[in-house]
Scaffold this motif. Sequence first.
Motif, PDB file in Angstrom:
ATOM      1  N   ALA A  11       0.842  -1.197   0.000  1.00  0.00           N
ATOM      2  CA  ALA A  11       0.000   0.000   0.000  1.00  0.00           C
ATOM      3  C   ALA A  11       0.879   1.249   0.000  1.00  0.00           C
ATOM      4  O   ALA A  11       2.047   1.229   0.404  1.00  0.00           O
ATOM      5  CB  ALA A  11      -0.916  -0.001   1.219  1.00  0.00           C
ATOM      6  N   ASP A  12       0.295   2.381  -0.450  1.00  0.00           N
ATOM      7  CA  ASP A  12       1.075   3.608  -0.522  1.00  0.00           C
ATOM      8  C   ASP A  12       1.404   4.127   0.879  1.00  0.00           C
ATOM      9  O   ASP A  12       0.768   3.773   1.867  1.00  0.00           O
ATOM     10  CB  ASP A  12       0.326   4.677  -1.326  1.00  0.00           C
ATOM     11  N   GLU A  13       2.400   4.998   0.939  1.00  0.00           N
ATOM     12  CA  GLU A  13       2.919   5.468   2.220  1.00  0.00           C
ATOM     13  C   GLU A  13       1.862   6.179   3.054  1.00  0.00           C
ATOM     14  O   GLU A  13       1.815   6.031   4.277  1.00  0.00           O
ATOM     15  CB  GLU A  13       4.099   6.408   1.979  1.00  0.00           C
ATOM     16  N   LEU A  14       1.026   6.970   2.406  1.00  0.00           N
ATOM     17  CA  LEU A  14       0.019   7.718   3.148  1.00  0.00           C
ATOM     18  C   LEU A  14      -0.963   6.786   3.832  1.00  0.00           C
ATOM     19  O   LEU A  14      -1.302   6.974   5.000  1.00  0.00           O
ATOM     20  CB  LEU A  14      -0.718   8.674   2.204  1.00  0.00           C
ATOM     21  N   ARG A  15      -1.408   5.768   3.117  1.00  0.00           N
ATOM     22  CA  ARG A  15      -2.357   4.814   3.700  1.00  0.00           C
ATOM     23  C   ARG A  15      -1.721   4.078   4.879  1.00  0.00           C
ATOM     24  O   ARG A  15      -2.347   3.899   5.923  1.00  0.00           O
ATOM     25  CB  ARG A  15      -2.807   3.824   2.623  1.00  0.00           C
ATOM     26  N   ILE A  16      -0.467   3.667   4.706  1.00  0.00           N
ATOM     27  CA  ILE A  16       0.243   2.998   5.804  1.00  0.00           C
ATOM     28  C   ILE A  16       0.352   3.931   7.010  1.00  0.00           C
ATOM     29  O   ILE A  16       0.122   3.523   8.159  1.00  0.00           O
ATOM     30  CB  ILE A  16       1.641   2.555   5.343  1.00  0.00           C
ATOM     31  N   ALA A  17       0.697   5.207   6.767  1.00  0.00           N
ATOM     32  CA  ALA A  17       0.844   6.156   7.865  1.00  0.00           C
ATOM     33  C   ALA A  17      -0.472   6.365   8.604  1.00  0.00           C
ATOM     34  O   ALA A  17      -0.499   6.489   9.837  1.00  0.00           O
ATOM     35  CB  ALA A  17       1.367   7.489   7.336  1.00  0.00           C
ATOM     36  N   GLN A  18      -1.596   6.398   7.873  1.00  0.00           N
ATOM     37  CA  GLN A  18      -2.903   6.565   8.514  1.00  0.00           C
ATOM     38  C   GLN A  18      -3.220   5.385   9.427  1.00  0.00           C
ATOM     39  O   GLN A  18      -3.692   5.559  10.557  1.00  0.00           O
ATOM     40  CB  GLN A  18      -3.988   6.721   7.452  1.00  0.00           C
ATOM     41  N   TRP A  19      -2.957   4.181   8.930  1.00  0.00           N
ATOM     42  CA  TRP A  19      -3.226   2.996   9.750  1.00  0.00           C
ATOM     43  C   TRP A  19      -2.297   2.948  10.964  1.00  0.00           C
ATOM     44  O   TRP A  19      -2.728   2.588  12.069  1.00  0.00           O
ATOM     45  CB  TRP A  19      -3.070   1.730   8.916  1.00  0.00           C
ATOM     46  N   ALA A  20      -1.025   3.286  10.757  1.00  0.00           N
ATOM     47  CA  ALA A  20      -0.089   3.284  11.886  1.00  0.00           C
ATOM     48  C   ALA A  20      -0.541   4.262  12.961  1.00  0.00           C
ATOM     49  O   ALA A  20      -0.478   3.961  14.164  1.00  0.00           O
ATOM     50  CB  ALA A  20       1.324   3.633  11.396  1.00  0.00           C
TER      51      ALA A  20
ATOM     52  N   LEU B 192       5.027  21.990   6.945  1.00  0.00           N
ATOM     53  CA  LEU B 192       4.746  21.559   5.579  1.00  0.00           C
ATOM     54  C   LEU B 192       5.238  22.586   4.564  1.00  0.00           C
ATOM     55  O   LEU B 192       5.757  22.221   3.498  1.00  0.00           O
ATOM     56  CB  LEU B 192       3.251  21.302   5.406  1.00  0.00           C
ATOM     57  N   TYR B 193       5.075  23.880   4.873  1.00  0.00           N
ATOM     58  CA  TYR B 193       5.612  24.911   3.984  1.00  0.00           C
ATOM     59  C   TYR B 193       7.119  24.706   3.771  1.00  0.00           C
ATOM     60  O   TYR B 193       7.638  24.865   2.658  1.00  0.00           O
ATOM     61  CB  TYR B 193       5.371  26.312   4.563  1.00  0.00           C
ATOM     62  N   ARG B 194       7.811  24.336   4.844  1.00  0.00           N
ATOM     63  CA  ARG B 194       9.262  24.154   4.726  1.00  0.00           C
ATOM     64  C   ARG B 194       9.621  22.949   3.852  1.00  0.00           C
ATOM     65  O   ARG B 194      10.709  22.884   3.286  1.00  0.00           O
ATOM     66  CB  ARG B 194       9.884  23.990   6.119  1.00  0.00           C
ATOM     67  N   ARG B 195       8.691  21.995   3.767  1.00  0.00           N
ATOM     68  CA  ARG B 195       8.944  20.804   2.947  1.00  0.00           C
ATOM     69  C   ARG B 195       8.654  21.024   1.464  1.00  0.00           C
ATOM     70  O   ARG B 195       9.079  20.210   0.625  1.00  0.00           O
ATOM     71  CB  ARG B 195       8.075  19.639   3.442  1.00  0.00           C
ATOM     72  N   LEU B 196       7.933  22.087   1.115  1.00  0.00           N
ATOM     73  CA  LEU B 196       7.505  22.272  -0.274  1.00  0.00           C
ATOM     74  C   LEU B 196       8.668  22.282  -1.263  1.00  0.00           C
ATOM     75  O   LEU B 196       8.591  21.616  -2.311  1.00  0.00           O
ATOM     76  CB  LEU B 196       6.672  23.556  -0.408  1.00  0.00           C
ATOM     77  N   PRO B 197       9.767  23.034  -1.025  1.00  0.00           N
ATOM     78  CA  PRO B 197      10.855  23.052  -2.019  1.00  0.00           C
ATOM     79  C   PRO B 197      11.413  21.666  -2.308  1.00  0.00           C
ATOM     80  O   PRO B 197      11.689  21.335  -3.468  1.00  0.00           O
ATOM     81  CB  PRO B 197      11.899  23.974  -1.374  1.00  0.00           C
ATOM     82  N   GLU B 198      11.600  20.838  -1.260  1.00  0.00           N
ATOM     83  CA  GLU B 198      12.153  19.507  -1.505  1.00  0.00           C
ATOM     84  C   GLU B 198      11.163  18.592  -2.210  1.00  0.00           C
ATOM     85  O   GLU B 198      11.549  17.557  -2.767  1.00  0.00           O
ATOM     86  CB  GLU B 198      12.624  18.870  -0.193  1.00  0.00           C
TER      87      GLU B 198
ATOM     88  N   GLY C 293       7.187  10.201   3.654  1.00  0.00           N
ATOM     89  CA  GLY C 293       8.115  10.343   2.563  1.00  0.00           C
ATOM     90  C   GLY C 293       7.626  11.367   1.552  1.00  0.00           C
ATOM     91  O   GLY C 293       6.472  11.801   1.573  1.00  0.00           O
ATOM     92  N   ASP C 294       8.527  11.751   0.625  1.00  0.00           N
ATOM     93  CA  ASP C 294       8.182  12.777  -0.357  1.00  0.00           C
ATOM     94  C   ASP C 294       6.993  12.365  -1.216  1.00  0.00           C
ATOM     95  O   ASP C 294       6.087  13.164  -1.464  1.00  0.00           O
ATOM     96  CB  ASP C 294       9.395  13.063  -1.249  1.00  0.00           C
TER      97      ASP C 294
END
Length: 524
Positions: free
Chosen positions: A361-370, A462-468, A433-434
Amino acid sequence: MPDYSRTDATLPSVFARLAVNQARTARVVTIVFHPDPNRIGERWLVPEPGSRTLVLGRQQPLFSPAAAGDARPLDDPHISRQALSLSFSAAGVTLEPLPAACRCRIDGTWVSTAQTLDRAALRRGIALQLAHSVVLLLREQPVPPEPLTSALQEADDAALCGSSFYMQSLRQQIARVADSGLDVLIRGETGSGKELVARALHAHSERRSGPLVAVNMAAIPAGVAPAALFGSVRGAFTGADRNNRGYFQQAGGGSLFLDEVGDTPDDVQPQLLRVLQEREVQPVGGQLEKVDVRVISATDAALDGPASSFRSALRHRLGSAEVQLAPLRAHPEDIGELFCHFINRACTEIGRSPLLPEPAADELRIAQWAELFHLCLRHAWPGNVRELANCARQVVLDSDIGIQPPTLLLQQSAAAVAEEYAQTEERVPVQLGDNALRALLEQECYEVAAAARRAGMSRQALYRRLPELGLRLAAQVPETELQQALVDGDGDVRAAAMLLRVSTVALRGRLRNRPDDMDTGDRV
């Protein structure tokens, strides 16, 4: 005839006077959530470390299933090879994230420095999370004094799942008591699974082919209790126009489950004691008749001690054998497996397709379940297993709007969350993850506030993560690129925002403030 009247106060149970369990203890790390749900419940028995520092990471240590199976590392790519060190002492344990490691969460707080917890915390259980994908529980727990043989595991029941030493011992005890044929008293808090144990005792006994009749003693009015339990004959009282078989007769050849037996009316207790002693009942208005029944009873009431109104002779006759159930908070390492079981069961009941994630499963789905399993692990569960089952059912019912924890869970964890956030100026972001963050922003149409809420991080983080992530703010888009996006989007601001991968709200604000005073609607 023996005197079955109450002549003394309930005496403390001999079980309550036994010495404290002297079983040895072991430190165990249990997988409460893993991207591969089949691995939930696997455990690592921490070796006696002496002065050695132990390390949790991607390839070490090896976790083993309670049943037969190969030992394997966590093997999750988001976890560092060396993530968290563990140093034990007589006072407790020190947990320290290692340099350049993935994010580590200890009892609800994302930490970057060493944390020392005392023995009391170790006995309660310490929730650990590595990266955004794996939830673990470190706990010092009793080890059964006798080996847990595979033959006795045949007494396992899907509703009594769990790989903890406690659950394995309970299943072994159920198998042993079921074979004994003795009457059984099951004691435990409300919602701890007393009826499930009663059904398992019947199912694994020699009476399994006979009926199991369940009766809630608290629901029987005192005036009709004798007729309901022991039966009545025609004409015995007004309205008795036919013979009626009581619960004892209905359970003939099988088992009678007396739930909430602590609420048995006072006047009925001597009659119930006589039936248990003599194995014969007297229907109201009728003659004595023999019954062939095993009585399994259950209560969450305090039956022992001078303050109890429950008759001591009846209490000890009901408890020829006794099964004491622990509350869920006393074996939290089973929460992951139980929650999985209840999620799957609710999907079947409601007619939903399987909800738990696949390993890929994608990272977001895994993170939600965790995150959801982490909340479950830190919840107190005053309603025990029944409350956990209700929580799983609510998650499945709400699954159309995403994997969201029920409101009650959020309310119960609010104080802990507030305390965690008070320690820092801003929320510590979940280490997504990105790719997962890009997918989340796309789902939220690049609205940073909404995406930050779902990711469990602050807008500033999250704003700080936008460039990367290769993203930018609407204000940073060059004018020529903005004009081209408006043309390609046929003048639709929303379409242009999606092409530019920026917030529609922010883009509309920029257009509104332009010198040419463009339309602030959805089209320009």
